[in-house]
Design a protein around this motif. Structure first.
Motif, PDB file in Angstrom:
ATOM      1  N   GLY A 201      55.225   7.833 -37.109  1.00  0.00           N
ATOM      2  CA  GLY A 201      55.079   6.485 -36.565  1.00  0.00           C
ATOM      3  C   GLY A 201      55.778   6.339 -35.232  1.00  0.00           C
ATOM      4  O   GLY A 201      55.230   5.758 -34.282  1.00  0.00           O
ATOM      5  N   ILE A 202      56.991   6.875 -35.134  1.00  0.00           N
ATOM      6  CA  ILE A 202      57.742   6.811 -33.874  1.00  0.00           C
ATOM      7  C   ILE A 202      57.005   7.594 -32.779  1.00  0.00           C
ATOM      8  O   ILE A 202      56.895   7.135 -31.629  1.00  0.00           O
ATOM      9  N   PHE A 203      56.479   8.770 -33.143  1.00  0.00           N
ATOM     10  CA  PHE A 203      55.713   9.571 -32.178  1.00  0.00           C
ATOM     11  C   PHE A 203      54.483   8.799 -31.695  1.00  0.00           C
ATOM     12  O   PHE A 203      54.170   8.801 -30.493  1.00  0.00           O
ATOM     13  N   SER A 204      53.801   8.115 -32.610  1.00  0.00           N
ATOM     14  CA  SER A 204      52.612   7.335 -32.235  1.00  0.00           C
ATOM     15  C   SER A 204      52.972   6.196 -31.290  1.00  0.00           C
ATOM     16  O   SER A 204      52.228   5.893 -30.357  1.00  0.00           O
ATOM     17  N   LEU A 205      54.115   5.572 -31.522  1.00  0.00           N
ATOM     18  CA  LEU A 205      54.553   4.490 -30.644  1.00  0.00           C
ATOM     19  C   LEU A 205      54.780   5.001 -29.222  1.00  0.00           C
ATOM     20  O   LEU A 205      54.390   4.344 -28.243  1.00  0.00           O
ATOM     21  N   PHE A 206      55.394   6.172 -29.099  1.00  0.00           N
ATOM     22  CA  PHE A 206      55.685   6.726 -27.774  1.00  0.00           C
ATOM     23  C   PHE A 206      54.435   7.245 -27.071  1.00  0.00           C
ATOM     24  O   PHE A 206      54.422   7.374 -25.841  1.00  0.00           O
ATOM     25  N   THR A 207      53.391   7.565 -27.847  1.00  0.00           N
ATOM     26  CA  THR A 207      52.147   8.053 -27.236  1.00  0.00           C
ATOM     27  C   THR A 207      51.134   6.939 -27.008  1.00  0.00           C
ATOM     28  O   THR A 207      49.995   7.207 -26.645  1.00  0.00           O
ATOM     29  N   GLY A 208      51.553   5.690 -27.256  1.00  0.00           N
ATOM     30  CA  GLY A 208      50.700   4.548 -26.929  1.00  0.00           C
ATOM     31  C   GLY A 208      49.886   4.000 -28.074  1.00  0.00           C
ATOM     32  O   GLY A 208      49.208   2.977 -27.923  1.00  0.00           O
ATOM     33  N   SER A 209      49.922   4.640 -29.233  1.00  0.00           N
ATOM     34  CA  SER A 209      49.176   4.139 -30.398  1.00  0.00           C
ATOM     35  C   SER A 209      50.079   3.190 -31.180  1.00  0.00           C
ATOM     36  O   SER A 209      50.641   3.553 -32.222  1.00  0.00           O
ATOM     37  N   ILE A 210      50.196   1.977 -30.683  1.00  0.00           N
ATOM     38  CA  ILE A 210      51.192   1.036 -31.206  1.00  0.00           C
ATOM     39  C   ILE A 210      50.886   0.603 -32.630  1.00  0.00           C
ATOM     40  O   ILE A 210      51.767   0.613 -33.502  1.00  0.00           O
ATOM     41  N   VAL A 211      49.622   0.234 -32.901  1.00  0.00           N
ATOM     42  CA  VAL A 211      49.260  -0.258 -34.238  1.00  0.00           C
ATOM     43  C   VAL A 211      49.475   0.831 -35.287  1.00  0.00           C
ATOM     44  O   VAL A 211      50.094   0.596 -36.336  1.00  0.00           O
ATOM     45  N   ASN A 212      48.982   2.052 -35.001  1.00  0.00           N
ATOM     46  CA  ASN A 212      49.181   3.159 -35.940  1.00  0.00           C
ATOM     47  C   ASN A 212      50.660   3.472 -36.127  1.00  0.00           C
ATOM     48  O   ASN A 212      51.114   3.777 -37.236  1.00  0.00           O
ATOM     49  N   GLY A 213      51.415   3.386 -35.042  1.00  0.00           N
ATOM     50  CA  GLY A 213      52.848   3.666 -35.121  1.00  0.00           C
ATOM     51  C   GLY A 213      53.573   2.689 -36.017  1.00  0.00           C
ATOM     52  O   GLY A 213      54.425   3.079 -36.831  1.00  0.00           O
ATOM     53  N   ILE A 214      53.225   1.415 -35.885  1.00  0.00           N
ATOM     54  CA  ILE A 214      53.857   0.390 -36.728  1.00  0.00           C
ATOM     55  C   ILE A 214      53.493   0.589 -38.190  1.00  0.00           C
ATOM     56  O   ILE A 214      54.354   0.550 -39.079  1.00  0.00           O
ATOM     57  N   TRP A 215      52.193   0.836 -38.466  1.00  0.00           N
ATOM     58  CA  TRP A 215      51.745   1.028 -39.838  1.00  0.00           C
ATOM     59  C   TRP A 215      52.432   2.234 -40.484  1.00  0.00           C
ATOM     60  O   TRP A 215      52.926   2.157 -41.607  1.00  0.00           O
TER      61      TRP A 215
END
Length: 373
Positions: A201-215
């Protein structure tokens, strides 16, 4: 893990509840489908069409989750394990069993029932997808429900406790190591899996996939917490399963209702919060000693117990499993509860006495483990 929400209906005697977090999931799923999923496959349709089918899709998803949890529940009930509630919440659903399975075989069959139902539903919708016209928006709905049911079944088979796969894994270890050790191993995998999801999730947030990162982050935290709580719940059930309420309750003799309140306070020195008081008509009411602090001292001289007692309608039975009684007390935040049989008052069950037993046995288990090392 505690839930709160809206009671919907009963099915097979099980109360189906909608946790308040479900509305967050409903909103997010509807927006994601209406603004992204359906328009990308079926462009240039009126926006209202996307939102209508997205709302139906979100509702169908949670019906699928309900059927998944009902499958667990019906198999559990077949083995005599009571199931009081099913909660639908942001990450899916959970059936609240009042007892642990008694054998590894029961555990396996109860755990596998949910994924089998999800795969069965996925196969039905996959068949419908195959025969329905591909260029119609309803085919997209069928595809979505097929995918979420397949994903629900597959995700739950991951061997991370307390997911279904973790429970299946525990049932395999159970025969060799016993339920406590098996649960500890499966729970560690659940904890590791939760950490992996958080990192993804943290990796997704840093790569711009905010919704997936939060989920992913929230799901990871949920599984990590649930694995820890499930391990604790198993330990509690294991320790308390050998006791009945009658083994732990405090036997108490009721005091007469015409006893002056000040005399009661001075000489009885109550050690419990609830104190049984015998009325002249033979009924038993209760004095809650916490209420005494609300009565001014000068009024205490004028009152008798009959003036301050009240009825308590909830109670437990003497032959009830202590694990079930403790679960009920924790769920309802009760420190003490009367014990009755055929409307006859027998005593008071105190939560602190149960927790003393738990502390003692956990200490013995830890000492035994350390000694073996």
């Amino acid at each position: 893990m505690s839930f709160s929400g809206i009671r919907l209906f009963k099915v097979f005697g099980i109360e189906v509840n909608l946790d308040y977090s479900w509305f967050i999931a409903f909103f997010l799923i509807t927006i994601t489908l209406a603004e992204g999923f359906y328009p990308s496959f079926y462009p240039e349709l009126p926006k209202i069409n996307y939102y209508l089918v997205s709302i139906v899709s979100a509702i169908t998803l949670f019906i699928s989750v309900l059927l998944h949890e009902l499958s667990h529940s019906l198999v559990a009930m077949r083995y005599g394990i009571p199931v009081k509630d099913i909660y639908l919440f942001i990450f899916g659903g959970v059936a609240l069993f009042q007892d642990e399975p008694k054998t590894p075989s029961q555990e396996f069959k109860i755990a596998i029932a949910g994924p089998l139902m999800s795969f069965f539903l996925a196969s039905l919708f996959f068949t419908a997808v195959y025969f329905y016209p591909k260029d119609d928006l309803f085919n997209g709905f069928l595809n979505y429900v097929f995918m979420v049911n397949f994903f629900l079944g597959a995700f739950n088979l991951i061997p991370a406790f307390p997911l279904d796969g973790g429970r299946i894994f525990r049932s395999i270890l159970w025969s060799k190591y016993g339920i406590l050790k098996a649960t500890e191993i499966a729970s560690k995998l659940g904890n590791i899996f939760g950490i992996i999801l958080i990192l993804l999730g943290i990796f997704s947030l840093f790569t711009g996939s905010i919704v997936n990162g939060i989920w992913l982050s929230f799901l990871g935290f949920f599984i990590k917490r649930a694995s820890k709580e499930a391990l604790l719940s198993t330990k509690l059930n294991y320790i308390l399963s050998r006791f009945r309420v009658e083994n732990v309750m405090n036997v108490m003799n009721p005091v007469p209702a015409d006893l002056p309140l000040l005399e009661f306070i001075t000489y009885e020195r109550p050690i419990t919060r609830l104190y049984p008081v015998l009325l002249k008509d033979g009924r038993i009411l209760f004095l809650d000693t916490r209420d005494l602090s609300k009565i001014p001292y000068y009024k205490q001289e004028e009152l008798i117990l009959n003036d301050v007692v009240k009825p308590i309608d909830i109670y437990v039975l003497p032959d009830e499993k202590l694990s079930r009684a403790y679960s009920y007390m924790r769920k309802n935040n009760l420190e003490e509860i009367p014990v009755k049989y055929n409307n006859t008052f027998l005593g008071i069950l105190r939560r602190s006495d149960i927790e003393d037993i738990i502390s003692r046995y956990l200490r013995e288990i830890n000492e035994s483990t350390n000694h073996r090392r």
